[in-house]
Write an enzyme that holds these catalytic residues in place. Structure first.
Site, PDB file in Angstrom:
ATOM      1  N   GLU A 178      -9.838  -3.689   4.747  1.00 53.71           N
ATOM      2  CA  GLU A 178      -9.647  -2.584   3.962  1.00 53.71           C
ATOM      3  C   GLU A 178      -8.462  -3.132   2.899  1.00 53.71           C
ATOM      4  O   GLU A 178      -8.109  -3.106   1.747  1.00 53.71           O
ATOM      5  CB  GLU A 178      -9.190  -1.569   4.521  1.00 53.71           C
ATOM      6  CG  GLU A 178      -9.330  -0.145   3.893  1.00 53.71           C
ATOM      7  CD  GLU A 178     -10.795   0.198   3.785  1.00 53.71           C
ATOM      8  OE1 GLU A 178     -11.461   0.608   2.416  1.00 53.71           O
ATOM      9  OE2 GLU A 178     -11.639  -0.336   4.566  1.00 53.71           O
ATOM     10  N   ARG A 236      -3.508  -1.627  13.438  1.00 48.92           N
ATOM     11  CA  ARG A 236      -5.070  -1.587  13.481  1.00 48.92           C
ATOM     12  C   ARG A 236      -5.566  -3.014  13.861  1.00 48.92           C
ATOM     13  O   ARG A 236      -5.655  -3.776  12.878  1.00 48.92           O
ATOM     14  CB  ARG A 236      -5.382  -0.989  11.894  1.00 48.92           C
ATOM     15  CG  ARG A 236      -5.023   0.143  11.751  1.00 48.92           C
ATOM     16  CD  ARG A 236      -5.679   0.758  10.343  1.00 48.92           C
ATOM     17  NE  ARG A 236      -5.302   2.171  10.121  1.00 48.92           N
ATOM     18  CZ  ARG A 236      -4.411   2.525   9.558  1.00 48.92           C
ATOM     19  NH1 ARG A 236      -3.508   1.550   9.125  1.00 48.92           N
ATOM     20  NH2 ARG A 236      -3.843   3.867   9.230  1.00 48.92           N
ATOM     21  N   HIS A 243      -6.313 -10.456  14.720  1.00 49.21           N
ATOM     22  CA  HIS A 243      -4.784 -10.035  14.680  1.00 49.21           C
ATOM     23  C   HIS A 243      -3.951  -9.914  15.952  1.00 49.21           C
ATOM     24  O   HIS A 243      -4.861  -9.968  16.969  1.00 49.21           O
ATOM     25  CB  HIS A 243      -4.522  -8.750  13.972  1.00 49.21           C
ATOM     26  CG  HIS A 243      -5.110  -8.681  12.522  1.00 49.21           C
ATOM     27  ND1 HIS A 243      -4.724  -9.352  11.475  1.00 49.21           N
ATOM     28  CD2 HIS A 243      -5.813  -7.663  11.852  1.00 49.21           C
ATOM     29  CE1 HIS A 243      -5.627  -8.955  10.344  1.00 49.21           C
ATOM     30  NE2 HIS A 243      -6.095  -8.128  10.649  1.00 49.21           N
ATOM     31  N   GLU A 299       0.619  -1.178  -0.030  1.00 51.69           N
ATOM     32  CA  GLU A 299      -0.015   0.082   0.233  1.00 51.69           C
ATOM     33  C   GLU A 299       0.963   1.342  -0.223  1.00 51.69           C
ATOM     34  O   GLU A 299       0.535   2.230  -0.700  1.00 51.69           O
ATOM     35  CB  GLU A 299      -1.032  -0.007   1.355  1.00 51.69           C
ATOM     36  CG  GLU A 299      -2.228  -1.154   1.074  1.00 51.69           C
ATOM     37  CD  GLU A 299      -2.895  -1.090   2.131  1.00 51.69           C
ATOM     38  OE1 GLU A 299      -3.215   0.251   2.684  1.00 51.69           O
ATOM     39  OE2 GLU A 299      -3.477  -1.948   2.809  1.00 51.69           O
ATOM     40  N   ASP A 344      -2.421  -4.569   3.424  1.00 52.14           N
ATOM     41  CA  ASP A 344      -2.767  -4.455   4.912  1.00 52.14           C
ATOM     42  C   ASP A 344      -3.467  -5.913   5.258  1.00 52.14           C
ATOM     43  O   ASP A 344      -4.384  -6.218   4.392  1.00 52.14           O
ATOM     44  CB  ASP A 344      -3.194  -3.372   5.452  1.00 52.14           C
ATOM     45  CG  ASP A 344      -2.222  -2.347   5.589  1.00 52.14           C
ATOM     46  OD1 ASP A 344      -0.990  -2.647   5.301  1.00 52.14           O
ATOM     47  OD2 ASP A 344      -2.441  -0.998   5.711  1.00 52.14           O
ATOM     48  N   ASP A 389      -5.970  -6.570   6.907  1.00 54.47           N
ATOM     49  CA  ASP A 389      -7.364  -6.449   7.352  1.00 54.47           C
ATOM     50  C   ASP A 389      -8.224  -6.258   6.179  1.00 54.47           C
ATOM     51  O   ASP A 389      -8.087  -6.497   4.980  1.00 54.47           O
ATOM     52  CB  ASP A 389      -7.300  -4.997   8.236  1.00 54.47           C
ATOM     53  CG  ASP A 389      -6.892  -3.844   7.312  1.00 54.47           C
ATOM     54  OD1 ASP A 389      -6.844  -3.922   6.142  1.00 54.47           O
ATOM     55  OD2 ASP A 389      -6.777  -2.851   8.128  1.00 54.47           O
ATOM     56  N   TYR A 409       1.273  -4.816  13.195  1.00 55.09           N
ATOM     57  CA  TYR A 409       0.297  -4.135  12.732  1.00 55.09           C
ATOM     58  C   TYR A 409      -0.609  -3.406  13.592  1.00 55.09           C
ATOM     59  O   TYR A 409      -1.144  -3.764  14.806  1.00 55.09           O
ATOM     60  CB  TYR A 409      -0.466  -5.038  11.736  1.00 55.09           C
ATOM     61  CG  TYR A 409      -1.609  -4.171  10.715  1.00 55.09           C
ATOM     62  CD1 TYR A 409      -1.021  -3.416  10.019  1.00 55.09           C
ATOM     63  CD2 TYR A 409      -2.998  -4.542  11.023  1.00 55.09           C
ATOM     64  CE1 TYR A 409      -2.001  -2.771   9.014  1.00 55.09           C
ATOM     65  CE2 TYR A 409      -3.795  -3.881  10.350  1.00 55.09           C
ATOM     66  CZ  TYR A 409      -3.294  -2.722   9.001  1.00 55.09           C
ATOM     67  OH  TYR A 409      -4.220  -2.028   8.283  1.00 55.09           O
TER      68      TYR A 409
END
Length: 812
Positions: A84, A306, A351, A7, A80, A82, A304
Site C-alpha cells: 500500500e 502491519r 518485514h 503518509e 509505509d 508495504d 511497523y
C-alpha cells in the site's frame, strides 16, 4: 531543499525533527489517487484500463506537494514499507506527471524504514532505491479485484436478494466462516457421557485424585461410560477392589517462548488479554509506531505494525539478549539466539515482527507518558519481544498408574512441578505447580477413600470472537495483516453480523447473503480459492506473473457466472436458498415445513421487495406468511397493529425503505417514530412501543438556564437536548433517565450533537471547534468553515490539537 513525503502528519512531524533544515517533510494523508466508487472506474474490455482520480480532499494535499516540488532538488518518497505504501508513492509521482508538475531534472528516491527512530531514518535516507513496480502492480491488482467483485456482484445481490447491501471479495468469505459456525451450532446434538474419579490415600495420610483410565488394559475413550446406570454399575465394582501403584513415570518438559508479534497475533492477544477490538488495537499501535512525546522528545516506540513476519533483525536480537543478561541474569539467557519460522499460509515475512524500537525503554519507565491503553499495548509488545529470546520454562511432569489387584481397573494421576519459570517470568501464563502428588513408590498399596461419578455433555463449537476469527482467516491464508480490522468492521457496519458478549452472531441478512453467494458463486467464495488469489498477488509482487494477465484469468470466469446468475428467476433463487437454510429456518423434524395455517402446504422462502420471508406453497389460497426473524405479516401488507392507545387509536408497526417505524393517528395527524437501532425487533412489545412513540420526552427544566431538557433518539443514538446543546447518553438511558441523572450527565459529559462532538475552543479565537458527520463523512466545523477530515485520520479519536493543525492548513 529535499522534499520528503510520508503518509501521516504525525509521522511527518517526528521525521522532520530528525532530518533538519535541508529537508521539508509533507504528509500525503494516505492515497493521493484512487478508483472512484462508480461504474466505469475499471474497464476490463480495454486491457483493464483504470480511471484513477484525485478527490477534493486529496487535491489540497497534491497542491501543497506541487508548490513544494517547485523549490525542491529531490523528492524522497518515504511512505509505509508495504504494498500500500509503495503504491501511494507511485501514485504521487503519477499524479505529478499527469498534471505536468514534475520537473525533468528532479531526483526521485524511494526510502523505506521499519521504525521511526533517528538512526533508522538516517540509514534509510542514505540507502535510497527506486519504486518497486512489482509491489505497485500487486496493490493495483488487489484494488481492481475488490472493485470488480463489489461493482459486478453487488447489483445482482440487490436485485435478487432485496434488502442486501453489498458483497466483498474477502469480507464475504469471513462472513461465511461466521454463518457456517452458526449452522454447526444449530445442528449440534449434545451427547451424554460420564467420568469416574477416585480419591486414593498413600501411607494412611497423603490423599490424591486419579481418573479411571482403562478397564482390563483397554484404554477408555471419552464416551465409554454413556449414562448414569453404567457409571453406577462400575462404581459398585470399583469399590470392592484393592489397589496398588503399578507404574510411576517422571519426565522433564521444556516449554519454549512464543515468537514475537505479527499483526494478527497482536490482534489476537490484545483481544484475549486486554479486551481490545482489532480496530482499536491497530489505532493504538499506529500511535506507538508514529511517535509518542517522551521527556520532550517524540519517539517511535514500536516497529511497523502491519507485518506477518516473525523474525527480528540481528541487531534487535542482540540488544534484547543484552537486556535479558543485565536485568534477569545468565540463567534466563539461552546459549544461542532464537530464530522463528512462520507456519501461517501465504505469510510474506518481508518485514520484521513487531518489537520495541528501544528495548531499554521498559513499559514502567515510560508509563507516565502513555495513556492507559497505550501502556497496556506497549507492555504486551515489549514483554513478548523480550520473552522470545529468553530461556525455556522447565517442569517435571509425573504420571502414576494405579491398578486393582485383579488387574481389571486402572486409574491414572498426573502432576506438574515447575522447576524454572524461564520466559514466563515476564510473558505468558506461568502455570503454578498443578495436581501435586505425594511421594509414592512402585507396588505400594493404596486405600480407596472415595469414588466420584460425574455427568458431562458435549458442547457445540464456540462462536467466533475477534481473536479466533482473525486466527482462522490467517490460517486459511485469507486477507492480509492490514485488512483484518476492516474486514471485521464491515461485517458489523453492513448489519451482516453483530457482536454480543464479544462473540459474532450472524444477522438473518448475513445468513441469506452467504447462502446466495455459496449457492451461485461457490467457486469464488471458497476458502482455498480466496487463498490462491492471495498467492497470485504475492507472485505479482515477486515479479513472477503479469498483473493484468492475472486479472484477465479471474475476470473471464467471474463475468460468465455473474451474467448467468443475473438471468436466474426469483423462484429458482428462493428454492436454492430454502434448501441451503432449511435446517436454520425449519428445523429437522418430519413436519417442520408443514404450513401452520392450512396444514397442507409446504413452507418455503420467498423474496419480496422488503427482503426474504416465509410463505405457504398454496398461496394465494393460503395467505400465511412469516417475516424472517419470527414476526408474522402479510407479504402484501407489512403493517402490523401492536396495540391500542388510550385514545382508541391503533399503534402500528410499519416498514419503510429505511427500516421499521411506529405510527398512530394523533389529533388527525400521523405521529411516527423510528425504532431505535439498539432495540431488538424480537423483543418489541406494546409497552416498549408506547415508550418509543412517546419520544421526544420532556424530563424537566435545567435550573442553570431555565430551559427544558428533552430526551430523544437521533440518527446517531440517544441524546439530551437543552438550550440548543446536545449530550450523548447510553442506549439504556433512553427511556429511564430522570432530571437528576440528566443534570449530572450534562455536568460531567463533553458536549456533543447527535451528529458529532465538541472538541473545545480554539486558543486564538475562542470559537468552538466541533466534529460533525456530513453526507460525505465527518468534518470539522469552525468559525463557519467546514474542514474535511482525511481518511487516514480516525474522526472518533481526533484531538483538539490535531483539529487545530487541520484548521491552520485550511485557513492558509
Amino acid at each position: 531543499m529535499n522534499l520528503v513525503i510520508v503518509e501521516s502528519p504525525a509521522k511527518a512531524s517526528t521525521i522532520n525533527k530528525y532530518l533538519g533544515k535541508d529537508y521539508k517533510v509533507l504528509a500525503s494523508y494516505g492515497h493521493i489517487r484512487d478508483l472512484p466508487s462508480k461504474t466505469g472506474s475499471v474497464d476490463p474490455k480495454n486491457n483493464f484500463s483504470l480511471d484513477y482520480q484525485v478527490d477534493k480532499n486529496s487535491e489540497k494535499r497534491l497542491k501543497e506537494i506541487i508548490t513544494s516540488v517547485k523549490q525542491a532538488k529531490k523528492i524522497i518518497l518515504a511512505t509505509d514499507p508495504d504494498r500500500e505504501g509503495e503504491a501511494i508513492s507511485w501514485h504521487i509521482i503519477e499524479a505529478l506527471k499527469e498534471k505536468k508538475k514534475l520537473p525533468k531534472d528532479i531526483t526521485i528516491e524511494r526510502v523505506a524504514f521499519n521504525e521511526i527512530t533517528k538512526s533508522a531514518i538516517l540509514k534509510a535516507i542514505s540507502n535510497p532505491r527506486e519504486i518497486d513496480v512489482d509491489m505497485v502492480d500487486a496493490q493495483q491488482a488487489r484494488r481492481v479485484l475488490d472493485y470488480l467483485v463489489g461493482f459486478t456482484l453487488s447489483p445482482i445481490l440487490w436485485r435478487k436478494l432485496p434488502g442486501s447491501k453489498s458483497a466483498g471479495r474477502v469480507q464475504s468469505v469471513a462472513l461465511r466462516l461466521v454463518c457456517e459456525r452458526e449452522l454447526e451450532i444449530e445442528k449440534f446434538k449434545e451427547v451424554e457421557y460420564w467420568s469416574i474419579k477416585g480419591d486414593f490415600i498413600a501411607d494412611k495420610k497423603s490423599k490424591f485424585e486419579a481418573r479411571l483410565a482403562a478397564i482390563k488394559n483397554e484404554k477408555l475413550d471419552k464416551f465409554f461410560i454413556k449414562n448414569e446406570a453404567e457409571a453406577k454399575s462400575l462404581e459398585s465394582k470399583i469399590a470392592d477392589k484393592k489397589y496398588q501403584i503399578s507404574d510411576i513415570k517422571a519426565k522433564s518438559v521444556k516449554r519454549n517462548p512464543f515468537a514475537p508479534f505479527t499483526t494478527s497475533t497482536l490482534q489476537q492477544d490484545a483481544s484475549i488479554k486486554l479486551g481490545f477490538t482489532t480496530k482499536r488495537t491497530m489505532q493504538i499501535a499506529q500511535k506507538l509506531y508514529e511517535g509518542i512525546a517522551i521527556a520532550g522528545e517524540t519517539k517511535g516506540l514500536i516497529t511497523y505494525m502491519r507485518t506477518d513476519g516473525v523474525s527480528i533483525s540481528k541487531d534487535g536480537i542482540g540488544k534484547i539478549r543484552a537486556y535479558i543478561d543485565t536485568k534477569f541474569g545468565k540463567k534466563y539467557l539461552p546459549a544461542k539466539e532464537r530464530f522463528f519460522k512462520n507456519k501461517v499460509k501465504n505469510a510474506q515475512e518481508a518485514h520484521e515482527a513487531i518489537r520495541p524500537t528501544d528495548i531499554s525503554l521498559s513499559p514502567d519507565d515510560i508509563k507516565q507518558y502513555l495513556s492507559d491503553e497505550q501502556y497496556k499495548l506497549y507492555k504486551l509488545i515489549w514483554s513478548r519481544a523480550v520473552a522470545s529470546q529468553m530461556a525455556a520454562q522447565e517442569s517435571l511432569q509425573t504420571s502414576v498408574d494405579i491398578i486393582s489387584q485383579d488387574k481389571e481397573f486402572t486409574f491414572r494421576a498426573s502432576g506438574t512441578v515447575i522447576i524454572f519459570n524461564g520466559f514466563t517470568e515476564i510473558y505468558g501464563k506461568n502455570d503454578d505447580n498443578k495436581n501435586l502428588l505425594p511421594e509414592l513408590s512402585n507396588n505400594s498399596a493404596l486405600d480407596l477413600d472415595k469414588i466420584t461419578t460425574k455427568q458431562h455433555f458435549t458442547e457445540p463449537p464456540p462462536r467466533y470472537n475477534e481473536a479466533s476469527l482473525v486466527k482462522s482467516l490467517e490460517e486459511l491464508g485469507i486477507g492480509r495483516p492490514s485488512t483484518y480490522a476492516s474486514i471485521i468492521s464491515i461485517l458489523v457496519e453492513r448489519n451482516y453480523a453483530k457482536i454480543e458478549q464479544k462473540r459474532f452472531y450472524p444477522e438473518e441478512r448475513g445468513m441469506l447473503v452467504t447462502a446466495f453467494l455459496v449457492e451461485f458463486f461457490e467457486q469464488y467464495f471458497e476458502y482455498d480459492f480466496t487463498a490462491k488469489l492471495e498467492e497470485g498477488l504475492d507472485d505479482i509482487s515477486n515479479g513472477k506473473i503479469n498483473w493484468k494477465e492475472f486479472l484477465s484469468n479471474f475476470w473471464v470466469g467471474f463475468e460468465k457466472i455473474c451474467s448467468k446468475t443475473g438471468d436466474r428467476e426469483p423462484l429458482e433463487i428462493a428454492k436454492k436458498i430454502t434448501e441451503s437454510l432449511a435446517h436454520h429456518y425449519f428445523g429437522d423434524s418430519e413436519d417442520a415445513r408443514k404450513c401452520k395455517a392450512c396444514d397442507t402446504g409446504e413452507l418455503a422462502l420467498r423474496m419480496g421487495k422488503f427482503g426474504a420471508f416465509i410463505s405457504c406453497s398454496r398461496y394465494p389460497e393460503c395467505k400465511f406468511t412469516q417475516q424472517i426473524g419470527g414476526e408474522k405479516e402479510d407479504s402484501e401488507n407489512v403493517n402490523q397493529v401492536i396495540g391500542t392507545m388510550a385514545d382508541g387509536q391503533d399503534l402500528e408497526l410499519k416498514k419503510g425503505p429505511y427500516g421499521h417505524y411506529l405510527e398512530y393517528q394523533l389529533d388527525g395527524k400521523a405521529k411516527r417514530s423510528a425504532i431505535p437501532k439498539h432495540v431488538n425487533m424480537a423483543e418489541l412489545d406494546f409497552d416498549l412501543a408506547k415508550k418509543i412513540i412517546s419520544l421526544p420526552r420532556n424530563i424537566g427544566v435545567n435550573p442553570k438556564s431555565n430551559k427544558d431538557i428533552i430526551v430523544n433518539n437521533g440518527k446517531f443514538g440517544p441524546y439530551l437536548l437543552s438550550d440548543k446543546v446536545f449530550y450523548s447518553i447510553d442506549n439504556k438511558d433512553l427511556f429511564s433517565i430522570d432530571l437528576e441523572q440528566a443534570l449530572k450527565t450534562m455536568e460531567n459529559s463533553k458536549k456533543s450533537a447527535p451528529e458529532g462532538r465538541v472538541l473545545g475552543e480554539h486558543p486564538d479565537s475562542k470559537e468552538e471547534v466541533k466534529i460533525l458527520k456530513g453526507r460525505y463523512g465527518p468534518y470539522i466545523k469552525y468559525n463557519k468553515k467546514n474542514i474535511a477530515i482525511p481518511k487516514t485520520m480516525d474522526a472518533e479519536q481526533i484531538t483538539l490539537a490535531e483539529a487545530i493543525e487541520l484548521i491552520k492548513k485550511k485557513v492558509k
